[in-house]
Enzyme design. Structure first.
Site, PDB file in Angstrom:
ATOM      1  CG  HIS A   1      57.091 117.742 -13.002  1.00  0.00           C
ATOM      2  ND1 HIS A   1      57.781 118.545 -12.122  1.00  0.00           N
ATOM      3  CD2 HIS A   1      56.682 116.670 -12.281  1.00  0.00           C
ATOM      4  CE1 HIS A   1      57.791 117.977 -10.928  1.00  0.00           C
ATOM      5  NE2 HIS A   1      57.132 116.830 -11.006  1.00  0.00           N
TER       6      HIS A   1
ATOM      7  NE  ARG B   1      57.827 121.237  -6.817  1.00  0.00           N
ATOM      8  CZ  ARG B   1      56.662 120.814  -7.281  1.00  0.00           C
ATOM      9  NH1 ARG B   1      55.542 121.387  -6.877  1.00  0.00           N
ATOM     10  NH2 ARG B   1      56.609 119.821  -8.145  1.00  0.00           N
TER      11      ARG B   1
END
Length: 551
Positions: A324, A344
């Site tokens: 990740h 994000r």
């Protein structure tokens, strides 16, 4: 309490000084498919030849995988044929579900709803009921429920995100049935986040439409709250702290006919005979492959891979893992913990030590991870007091773009995790580096979760669902597809188990399948002292991330 040193605060000043210009500038452009492929091949750990080797025994002999996985598959079983008596069966059931995460509990629920008596199902789990990666998931579950979305677009996004390495038949099932899963979970009591009367849908990396369904960033906790309550309400028996250490097979038909369990409290073995066994054991993050820290819970040690492989299962894409892109790089106490994709998708910006954005933040995960590794490898990362490296995730930008209070509302778990360590992410950026997150590949299965041999022949009596399986995500998984996977295919495993129960009579039990496996181990000269663990040490400390930088 201050979470950053004075030297780190000087570097944070650079982030703050460049923020105004970054907000005025357009975002970094999206890469083409060809650029994505080139980028990951240059920087991603999956393409480091020194981390791989071929398997030397078993059904997939000669297949290239991560060396740590090959070592595990070439380890001795904890028991050998004849060492324990199989005469007294402790549990004689129709369906044995191995694992109690999202896939296992979904399979058990749907088996009952498809006609199996709850008392004839047994859930055996290594730790406590629900201890799994599922309870930790934050970003959400992908499903094409939006007015401008549909399963075809979800299907195409998933293929593109994996560089077209996945099995289209499995991806089609995933995309078509995911919207039903969202509705099913809501009807059970899951409280999906909403915008007014409509479901909230958040954008995820590699997806062309916002289709992540979440419950703030406590999604897994909420979903597992509901599923655990359902299992208890149905009265399905659960054995906690009873990992499966070996499958049993019928010596006449070769079908899987149950398992040997180990009581972690007493050290005693328990014998289970079953008509159908469902493997839902999750992944391998706690192996810390390639020296990475991990987001995974303590039970994720590849048990199911080993169990399935010893009865002849095929494997697919085990040369690929998901790191990740945004794990915690500082503070050290929470190294490797997940900073969810949602951070994000709602505006957080990745910037290097110079305050520069260097990648579009919602590229597929392997691309973003590769970009962060490049920045650190080429000297544009931030070195922490313990010698680890990372880049900044500028979270205060979220409050500027979306308004004050957005982080506390949308990311309450992340906010509280950092605040406990003296960092207020509403006003301070956070330091991030890729973390071992997901087992992209796994056991070969068909659309109805039958475990397959490398030839494509099903292994009778054995189903698998969730992270243990391969083919759905290819060599790179999109955010939210893992949980769509566990619920879609967990449901299918439960429905199929019910069908098989009606068609199957009581099998015989043996450990005969281990005989050939042990002979191969002897021929390789592998010592009996090298045995597959059922539990591994958890956190490896500061050494982990330093080793990664050398990649």
């Amino acid at each position: 309490m201050s979470g950053y040193t004075s030297e780190m605060r000087k570097l944070i000043q650079i982030v703050e000084d460049t923020r105004r210009e970054r907000l005025k500038a357009p975002p970094p452009r999206r890469l083409t498919l060809e650029e994505r492929d080139s980028f990951v091949k240059m920087w991603h750990p999956d393409y480091k030849a020194e981390l791989k080797r071929t398997i030397r025994i078993g059904s997939c002999k000669g297949t290239l995988v991560y060396a740590a996985i090959a070592d595990l598959l070439e380890s001795w079983p904890l028991i050998k044929p004849g060492e324990i008596s199989l005469d007294n069966v402790d549990y004689d059931v129709d369906v044995l579900v191995v694992g109690s995460g999202g896939a296992g509990l979904t399979a058990a629920w749907w088996a009952v709803k498809s006609g199996v008596d709850p008392s004839s199902i047994l859930i055996a789990t290594k730790l406590r009921l629900g201890d799994s990666n599922t309870v930790k998931y934050q970003s959400g579950t992908q499903a094409a429920t939006g007015p401008d979305d549909n399963p075809i677009i979800h299907f195409l996004d998933t293929l593109a995100g994996a560089h077209f390495t996945n099995n289209p038949k499995l991806v089609r099932v995933l995309a078509e049935e995911a919207p039903f899963i969202i509705k099913w979970l809501e009807e059970l009591g899951v409280r999906w986040s909403r915008v007014g009367e409509d479901l909230e849908r958040v954008e995820g990396g590699g997806a062309s439409r916002p289709r992540l369904h979440c419950c703030g960033d406590y999604t897994g906790l909420e979903v597992m709250r509901v599923l655990k309550d359902e299992i208890r309400s149905l009265g399905i028996p659960v054995l906690e702290f009873h990992p499966v250490i070996e499958l049993l097979t019928d010596p006449e038909t070769g079908s899987v006919s149950g398992a040997v369990l180990l009581n972690l409290d007493t050290g005693e073995y328990r014998i289970v005979r079953s008509k159908v066994t469902v493997l839902a054991t999750g992944g391998l993050g706690r192996l810390h492959i390639a020296g990475f820290p991990t987001t995974n819970h303590y039970g994720a040690t590849a048990d199911g891979l080993v169990l399935a492989y010893r009865v002849g299962a095929g494997l697919v894409d085990m040369d690929s893992l998901q790191y990740h892109p945004t794990g915690v790089a500082w503070p050290e106490a929470i190294l490797g913990e997940l900073i969810p994709e949602k951070t994000r998708s709602i505006g957080g910006q990745l910037v290097n030590v110079k305050g520069e954005r260097f990648i579009y933040e919602l590229e597929p995960r392997d691309v973003v991870a590769s970009a962060i590794i490049r920045e650190c490898s080429e000297g544009r990362g931030v070195i922490t007091p313990t010698g680890t490296c990372g880049v900044w995730l500028d979270t205060p930008v979220i409050e500027i773009l979306k308004g004050p209070g957005t982080i506390k509302r949308e990311l309450p778990a992340l906010y509280r995790m950092f605040l406990r360590h003296g960092i207020d992410i509403t006003v301070e950026p956070i330091l991030t580096y890729p973390t071992l997150h997901y087992q992209n590949g796994g056991v070969l299965v068909d659309e109805w979760t039958h475990v397959l041999r490398p030839t494509g022949e099903p292994i009778k009596g054995l189903l698998a669902a969730g992270e243990i399986t391969g083919g759905i995500h290819g060599k790179n998984r999109l955010a939210g597809n893992s949980t769509a996977d566990i619920f879609v295919f967990g449901r299918r495993a439960g429905v199929e188990a019910s069908k098989l129960v009606r068609e199957t009579s009581k099998p015989k039990i043996s450990l005969k399948h281990l005989e050939y496996y042990i002979e191969e181990l002897k021929l390789l000269g592998i010592s009996e002292s090298r045995k597959a663990p059922i539990l591994l040490p958890d956190y490896r400390g500061e050494i982990v991330l330093r080793r990664v930088i050398k990649l």
